[in-house]
Scaffold this motif. Structure first.
Motif, PDB file in Angstrom:
ATOM      1  N   UNK A 267       0.831  -1.206   0.000  1.00  0.00           N
ATOM      2  CA  UNK A 267       0.000   0.000   0.000  1.00  0.00           C
ATOM      3  C   UNK A 267       0.869   1.261   0.000  1.00  0.00           C
ATOM      4  N   UNK A 268       1.979   1.231   0.694  1.00  0.00           N
ATOM      5  CA  UNK A 268       2.897   2.368   0.678  1.00  0.00           C
ATOM      6  C   UNK A 268       3.481   2.580  -0.727  1.00  0.00           C
ATOM      7  N   UNK A 269       3.914   1.476  -1.360  1.00  0.00           N
ATOM      8  CA  UNK A 269       4.466   1.573  -2.709  1.00  0.00           C
ATOM      9  C   UNK A 269       3.408   2.045  -3.705  1.00  0.00           C
ATOM     10  N   UNK A 270       2.210   1.565  -3.556  1.00  0.00           N
ATOM     11  CA  UNK A 270       1.124   1.981  -4.445  1.00  0.00           C
ATOM     12  C   UNK A 270       0.845   3.475  -4.323  1.00  0.00           C
ATOM     13  N   UNK A 271       0.917   4.006  -3.113  1.00  0.00           N
ATOM     14  CA  UNK A 271       0.636   5.423  -2.901  1.00  0.00           C
ATOM     15  C   UNK A 271       1.751   6.308  -3.429  1.00  0.00           C
ATOM     16  N   UNK A 272       2.992   5.920  -3.192  1.00  0.00           N
ATOM     17  CA  UNK A 272       4.120   6.747  -3.616  1.00  0.00           C
ATOM     18  C   UNK A 272       4.360   6.667  -5.115  1.00  0.00           C
ATOM     19  N   UNK A 273       3.980   5.566  -5.751  1.00  0.00           N
ATOM     20  CA  UNK A 273       4.040   5.495  -7.192  1.00  0.00           C
ATOM     21  C   UNK A 273       5.397   5.076  -7.735  1.00  0.00           C
TER      22      UNK A 273
ATOM     23  N   UNK B  99       9.346   6.167  -6.734  1.00  0.00           N
ATOM     24  CA  UNK B  99      10.012   5.764  -5.494  1.00  0.00           C
ATOM     25  C   UNK B  99      10.140   4.251  -5.436  1.00  0.00           C
ATOM     26  N   UNK B 100      11.210   3.806  -4.793  1.00  0.00           N
ATOM     27  CA  UNK B 100      11.438   2.381  -4.558  1.00  0.00           C
ATOM     28  C   UNK B 100      11.734   2.192  -3.073  1.00  0.00           C
TER      29      UNK B 100
ATOM     30  N   UNK C 142      19.191   5.733  -5.543  1.00  0.00           N
ATOM     31  CA  UNK C 142      19.565   4.486  -4.865  1.00  0.00           C
ATOM     32  C   UNK C 142      21.051   4.157  -5.061  1.00  0.00           C
ATOM     33  N   UNK C 143      21.682   4.758  -6.065  1.00  0.00           N
ATOM     34  CA  UNK C 143      23.084   4.447  -6.338  1.00  0.00           C
ATOM     35  C   UNK C 143      24.030   5.160  -5.381  1.00  0.00           C
ATOM     36  N   UNK C 144      23.530   6.103  -4.623  1.00  0.00           N
ATOM     37  CA  UNK C 144      24.390   6.889  -3.738  1.00  0.00           C
ATOM     38  C   UNK C 144      24.236   6.484  -2.275  1.00  0.00           C
TER      39      UNK C 144
ATOM     40  N   UNK D 165      17.044  -2.518  -4.189  1.00  0.00           N
ATOM     41  CA  UNK D 165      15.688  -2.165  -3.785  1.00  0.00           C
ATOM     42  C   UNK D 165      14.801  -3.388  -3.970  1.00  0.00           C
ATOM     43  N   UNK D 166      13.586  -3.311  -3.445  1.00  0.00           N
ATOM     44  CA  UNK D 166      12.664  -4.440  -3.500  1.00  0.00           C
ATOM     45  C   UNK D 166      11.931  -4.399  -4.840  1.00  0.00           C
TER      46      UNK D 166
END
Length: 659
Positions: free
Chosen positions: A366-372, A375-376, A397-399, A624-625
């Motif tokens: 649900x968090x991933x769905x909201x942030x779109x 974001x990862x 994510x590379x940093x 990332x997931x």
């Protein structure tokens, strides 16, 4: 061919054929020498003496010309034209102005050198602008020259008989044209050949002011700036692709594969990508494990940091929520994660949950769905029913270094770990972060137990493990919060208000909105932090929201059960930094629209200063997931399609009426 006096041979023959040719020659020679002296003294602008006697000198000179020439020549006085009024037009960028100026210059050059003399209107305007106006007394031949050069516009050429004499209708017309061209060329310091006017190159009196063509903003320039060791790429591209105009808006200029102009001093753009070009030899030799703080091309160095964050500040969203173990999740989390107050989303989202829902994976989806898709999920961890999830923009994510976590249990007797702490740490560029979410002991009077929970947490959290400390000289082995640059601690701290329910209700009724200063005077955590007995070195933003505990589920009213618990600020977000003014609190509030628990979510927005780092740390390498990302995006698309279908069904539905 010219004579030693500087006059063309054919022009001299025309002059000697007149009845008083010697007088005309002497008169014009004197006037020509005076004009040449005045021209040298006036920086190219011709000035003559006795301006009131122009008409008299013209009449006297006309008497010296043959009657046949005067019969076929119409001479009118020439007065300088006033400057034209500026024409209103659309404001153009510097690139467009430079492009138009270059086009006009090239067009004027082509019209002046046209062998067929088919000059365009742009060339006529260029001739009119290049010839300076003449003031004072002038010879008739000079005036004839001015009619051909100064007034060479289409209208003037049609109205002037000297313009028509170029076609050669009579010998006298040819002679007049030759005399005017010869004397006009002498006054300008250059004789024309064959009667065809050719303007000499006019140079500006002083150098033009420098033009700033860096139309891109500082952020865009730094976002595409190349390293200093790749600066020779500019010369390579110019040699490889040739000259390309500086107009960035003309799509025809992109055919060669590279746009190159003065802006490329700060940025080098490919037509196919906004990314920085990388040379093949750099790809072969560069190793990110051997970088240093100031090395060119370091992944975590200053150049890369300035490219993504010119002001070196990152936006962080930190939230805490006690779910009360409810299975039901809110229908919409937009008001929680994406409040409407700030115009832009943050770079990093950190969400801590106490007494989380049974299905932790569903909560993360649900968090991933909201942030779109922007974001990862960088990392997530759990300790019993304590959850923490960290989402970051996918470009960043590379940093990040490897992510580490640790847990502390404060209630050993309980089989279900409901009380304790969960900490996650990592390094972003050269700044180390520590996020801790906790659930302290509950109870109105158990302040000392909560302080013990705090002390146990800072001593038992074994972080960092493999990621090196950015400043070990300022670290302490007895306090985990001293081993990181930026620390955020959030959770259900369970500190209450030392006041009875009736007094708290009366204060809330008097100040229903944001004035809660009277309530904070009875807050236990504020009192303990001022004494230095808990959260040493930490700060908290000003509170302007109502207590987040305890509500009736699904309602906006506080506890109406028989227990009549006192509303309190149990859910808090505090922070500390090694360096002064590194963390700036932008907003601190709660989310009253989520009513599935007896706690309201509390969140804070921060601007945090980030420093460049070294590449010799263990990197996350884009971790990332991915599975969570795909599931969340699919659900987001499915939800949007369902909304569109519902709207379509509502529009297509019809109401039946019985007549």
């Amino acid at each position: 061919m010219s004579t030693p006096n500087g006059f063309p041979q054919h022009s001299r023959a025309c002059v000697t054929q007149s009845t008083e040719g010697g007088a005309v020659q002497d008169l014009h020679a004197k006037k020509a020498s005076k004009a040449a002296k005045k021209e040298a003294a006036g920086n190219g602008v011709l000035t003559f003496e006795d301006p009131p006697n122009v008409g008299i000198s013209l009449n006297e000179t006309l008497k010296l010309l043959p009657d046949e020439l005067k019969a076929n020549t119409k001479i009118k006085s020439v007065t300088p034209r006033p400057p034209r009024k500026p024409r209103l037009e659309r404001a153009a960028s510097l690139d467009e102005k430079s492009w138009r100026r270059w086009r006009r210059f090239r067009t004027s050059q082509e019209s002046l050198t046209d062998p067929n003399e088919t000059s365009s209107s742009n060339g006529s305007l260029q001739e009119a602008s290049l010839s300076p106006p003449v003031r004072g007394r002038a010879s008739p031949c000079h005036q004839c020259c001015q009619q051909n050069s100064l007034h060479s516009s289409p209208d003037a050429s049609e109205a002037s008989p000297m313009g028509k004499s170029r076609g050669g209708t009579s010998d006298l017309g040819k002679r007049a044209s030759e005399i005017s061209s010869a004397f006009g060329g002498l006054l300008r310091g250059k004789a024309f050949a064959g009667g065809k006017p050719r303007l000499s190159q006019i140079m500006p009196a002083r150098p033009l002011p420098p033009m700033e063509l860096n139309v891109a903003s500082h952020t865009l320039r730094t976002a595409n700036r190349i390293d200093s060791d790749c600066m020779d790429y500019r010369h390579y591209s110019q040699h490889k692709f040739g000259r390309v105009s500086s107009s960035l808006s003309d799509s025809r200029l992109h055919g060669n594969g590279m746009v190159y102009d003065n802006c490329s001093t700060d940025s080098m753009k490919s037509t196919f990508s906004l990314l920085t070009p990388i040379r093949s030899k750099d790809v072969r030799s560069r190793s990110y494990l051997e970088g240093s703080l100031l090395a060119n091309g370091a992944l975590l160095g200053a150049e890369e940091l300035s490219r993504y964050f010119p002001d070196r500040n990152i936006g962080i969203f930190v939230a805490t929520w006690n779910m009360q173990g409810q299975k039901e999740l809110p229908v919409n989390l937009d008001d929680f994660l994406l409040p409407t107050d700030p115009d832009y989303a943050q770079d990093m989202y950190v969400i801590g949950v106490q007494e989380g829902c049974p299905d932790r994976r569903e909560w993360e989806i649900r968090l991933q769905e909201t942030l779109g898709p922007h974001y990862v999920m960088l990392y997530s961890a759990a300790h019993g029913v304590l959850y923490m999830s960290i989402f970051i923009r996918r470009d960043l994510i590379w940093f990040c270094s490897e992510v580490e976590y640790a847990t502390v249990t404060t209630r050993i007797v309980s089989q279900i770990k409901t009380k304790g702490a969960l900490g996650i740490c990592f390094t972003f560029f050269g700044t180390s972060f520590l996020f801790i979410t906790s659930h302290f002991t509950s109870g109105d009077s158990k302040v000392n137990e909560r302080k013990l929970d705090y002390n146990k947490t800072i001593q038992a959290l074994t972080l960092p493990k493999n990621v090196p400390d950015t400043n070990p000289y300022r670290s302490s082995s007895n306090d985990v919060t001293t081993r990181f640059d930026e620390v955020f601690w959030f959770g259900d701290f369970n500190f209450r208000l030392n006041k009875d329910r009736e007094t708290v209700d009366s204060i809330l009724n008097q100040n229903p909105e944001t004035d809660v200063s009277k309530l904070l005077a009875y807050d236990q955590l504020t009192s303990e932090m001022s004494r230095g007995s808990i959260f040493k070195g930490f700060q908290e933003a000003d509170i302007h929201f109502r207590p987040s505990y305890k509500f009736d589920i699904g309602k906006d009213s506080y506890d109406t059960t028989s227990k009549q618990r006192t509303p309190s600020y149990t859910d808090r977000v505090v922070y500390r930094s090694r360096y002064r003014d590194d963390i700036h609190a932008v907003k601190y509030s709660s989310c009253p629209v989520i009513k599935t628990s007896d706690h309201r979510p509390v969140f804070a927005l921060f601007r945090v200063k980030v420093r460049p780092g070294r590449d010799n740390i263990p990197l996350a390498a884009g971790q990332f997931d991915r599975e969570l990302y795909l599931i969340g995006i699919k659900r987001r698309i499915t939800r949007e399609l369902q909304k569109r279908q519902e709207q379509k069904d509502q529009k297509s539905s019809s109401v039946c009426s019985i007549s």
